[in-house]
Design an enzyme around this catalytic site. Structure first.
Site, PDB file in Angstrom:
ATOM      1  N   LYS A  32      -4.846  -2.335   5.451  1.00 49.09           N
ATOM      2  CA  LYS A  32      -4.232  -1.800   6.677  1.00 49.09           C
ATOM      3  C   LYS A  32      -5.092  -2.119   7.899  1.00 49.09           C
ATOM      4  CE  LYS A  32      -3.856   2.175   4.632  1.00 49.09           C
ATOM      5  NZ  LYS A  32      -3.609   3.466   4.025  1.00 49.09           N
ATOM      6  N   ARG A  49      -0.231   6.227  -6.833  1.00 50.85           N
ATOM      7  CA  ARG A  49      -1.583   6.731  -7.149  1.00 50.85           C
ATOM      8  C   ARG A  49      -1.660   8.238  -6.966  1.00 50.85           C
ATOM      9  NH1 ARG A  49      -4.894   3.830  -3.018  1.00 50.85           N
ATOM     10  NH2 ARG A  49      -6.628   5.015  -3.872  1.00 50.85           N
ATOM     11  N   ASP A 109       0.834  -1.205   0.000  1.00 51.65           N
ATOM     12  CA  ASP A 109       0.000   0.000   0.000  1.00 51.65           C
ATOM     13  C   ASP A 109       0.866   1.252   0.000  1.00 51.65           C
ATOM     14  OD1 ASP A 109      -2.479   1.556   0.253  1.00 51.65           O
ATOM     15  OD2 ASP A 109      -1.619   2.085   2.185  1.00 51.65           O
ATOM     16  N   SER A 114      -6.556  -0.316  -0.244  1.00 54.45           N
ATOM     17  CA  SER A 114      -5.623   0.457   0.569  1.00 54.45           C
ATOM     18  C   SER A 114      -6.077   0.512   2.029  1.00 54.45           C
ATOM     19  CB  SER A 114      -5.532   1.875  -0.026  1.00 54.45           C
ATOM     20  OG  SER A 114      -4.859   2.738   0.829  1.00 54.45           O
TER      21      SER A 114
HETATM   22  N1  URA Z   1      -6.985   6.539   2.668  1.00 54.98           N
HETATM   23  C1  URA Z   1      -6.165   5.506   2.445  1.00 54.98           C
HETATM   24  O1  URA Z   1      -5.491   5.024   3.361  1.00 54.98           O
HETATM   25  N2  URA Z   1      -6.075   5.030   1.197  1.00 54.98           N
HETATM   26  C2  URA Z   1      -6.797   5.515   0.166  1.00 54.98           C
HETATM   27  O2  URA Z   1      -6.676   5.022  -0.942  1.00 54.98           O
HETATM   28  C3  URA Z   1      -7.648   6.602   0.412  1.00 54.98           C
HETATM   29  C4  URA Z   1      -7.731   7.085   1.688  1.00 54.98           C
END
Ligand code: URA
Length: 440
Positions: free
Chosen positions: A187, A168, A161, A183
């Site tokens: 987490k 991104r 990520d 993403s």
């Molecule tokens: N927060 C994140 O951790 N990832 C994203 O892609 C968007 C918001």
């Protein structure tokens, strides 16, 4: 397998297999797949989307790219909370001690702010001496002793990520539902909690500007949670105006402390009650919504949430005296009012713009490694629906210099859309999506 074939398949609207997704994420994380190919894939996903199964596979592949936090040594139900990012969002500072005072255990990993949105870690560093760089064992011990702890995310959690988000960010591929789900959920699943509540923002200050897109994101995240065997609920909330009144690190901490003392209510407390209710219901600590809300409200009335917060600040090296005397928090040298040039009713606010006011004052980062000033920001006096008279203050600017303050005041005025007709404030909480209802 060749990455060019997978890009071609996705560009044509095809569905990637589990093996293809795992191969791609693994190769990208190891550096075997170059950024330019992954960028092309992200753009293809933006246009062609992913099925629920692909989104789940993407999340699990990203989760498996790194470590998972093992919370098994902590007794009780472990809970986690996440927001998709907003302006003035200090919810974690209020919700974590409230939930901990109800018996939940929260081992929270948080980030720093970037762009117009703030980060919990920056806010907490307003307490002199506070550290979020905790060794794993100290972090877990603090959760056991105080009910919650908040640490910065380490590189070992979801490295896929970390790499993908950076890509991104510079390829205009952040606003894709499956990529956001992968993403956030990778987490959250890595953080080891049993129950998770997600605050999904919608409106001008959010990634998902329309309510429809926000609900779709919420259903998708709850569905991934259900497939992964976790209880996940999402509360969809308004981010057309900032949350609460304070925007800026130390200013937000002051507002959070006022909320914990029971002196500040409004949308911030509504949100903490809504998110906390989902956690207590999912954890089985309360059976009914009314019961959960009463339990959470009691933690404010009897001071148990504030006591929990004080112990938490002390355990992480911060000065607990600043919890009771917020003059010990950073203070900006210049404080001026941004007065309205006309009378009217606040019809709309540009939440994203208010976030930029704080950023331009030095309270936020344009780039990842920028230094920030914790003392600056804005305290709003008017929100949607409020009446404003000519010359009345829209907000108080806290700045490093008169020049910064004057620029910020002009910028803040431009964030307000005033009308002659009375304006209504739309409902702040748009709805709740629970895991079992999330099957797309
Ligand atoms: N927060 C994140 O951790 N990832 C994203 O892609 C968007 C918001």
């Amino acid at each position: 397998m060749r990455m060019v074939d997978l890009i071609d398949k996705k560009r044509g609207g095809g569905e990637l297999t589990t093996e293809e997704i795992r191969w791609m994420i693994d190769g990208f994380t190891r550096g075997a797949i170059p950024d330019y190919q992954m960028s092309a894939m992200c753009m293809a996903i933006c246009f062609r989307d992913m099925t629920a199964r692909e989104t789940y596979d993407l999340t699990m592949a990203m989760l498996d790219s790194g470590e998972r936090v093992d919370l098994s040594s902590i007794p009780g139900v472990k809970a986690d909370k996440h927001s998709t990012g907003g302006v003035g969002d200090k919810t974690s500072l209020v919700l974590c001690p409230m939930a901990a005072a109800c018996g939940l255990r929260m081992a929270k990993l948080s980030g720093r702010g970037l762009g117009h949105t703030g980060g919990t870690i920056d806010k907490l560093e307003s307490f002199p001496g506070f550290s979020t760089a905790l060794p794993r064992e100290v972090f877990l011990q603090s959760v056991r002793d105080n009910g919650f702890a908040i640490a910065g995310q380490t590189g070992e959690i979801c490295p896929a990520d970390k790499k993908l988000y950076a890509l991104r960010d510079v390829t205009a591929t952040v606003a894709s539902r499956p990529l956001i789900v992968g993403s956030i959920m990778s987490k959250k699943l890595a953080s080891g909690a049993d129950v998770i509540v997600l605050d999904v923002k919608t409106g001008s200050g959010a990634f998902m500007e329309t309510e429809e897109a926000a609900f779709e994101l919420a259903r998708s995240m709850a569905d991934v949670g259900r497939r992964a065997g976790k209880r996940v609920s999402c509360v969809v909330t308004d981010m057309d105006e900032p949350l609460g009144h304070a925007v800026g690190n130390a200013l937000e901490v002051r507002e959070a402390l006022a909320a914990l003392r029971g002196e500040y209510k409004g949308d911030l407390m509504d949100l903490c009650l809504a998110l906390g209710t989902e956690l207590l219901l999912s954890a089985g600590v309360a059976r009914e919504e009314d019961e959960a809300r009463a339990m959470l409200s009691r933690t404010i009335e009897d001071g148990s949430a504030l006591r929990c917060f004080r112990r938490f600040v002390e355990a992480q090296g911060g000065d607990p005296a600043a919890v009771d005397d917020d003059r010990l928090l950073p203070r900006a040298p210049v404080v001026v009012e941004a007065s309205s040039l006309r009378a009217g009713y606040v019809r709309r606010m540009d939440a994203h713009g208010v976030g930029l006011v704080s950023m331009h004052l030095g309270g936020g980062r344009a780039a990842k490694d920028d230094a920030i000033d914790l003392s600056v920001g804005v305290v709003l006096h008017k929100k949607v629906g409020d009446r404003v008279e000519t010359g009345e203050s829209l907000g108080t600017i806290h700045a490093r210099s008169e020049e910064d303050a004057a620029k910020a005041a002009a910028l803040l005025r431009s964030c307000y859309d005033l009308s002659d007709e009375p304006a209504e404030r739309p409902p702040f909480i748009k709805g709740v999506v629970r895991g079992e209802e999330a099957r797309p």
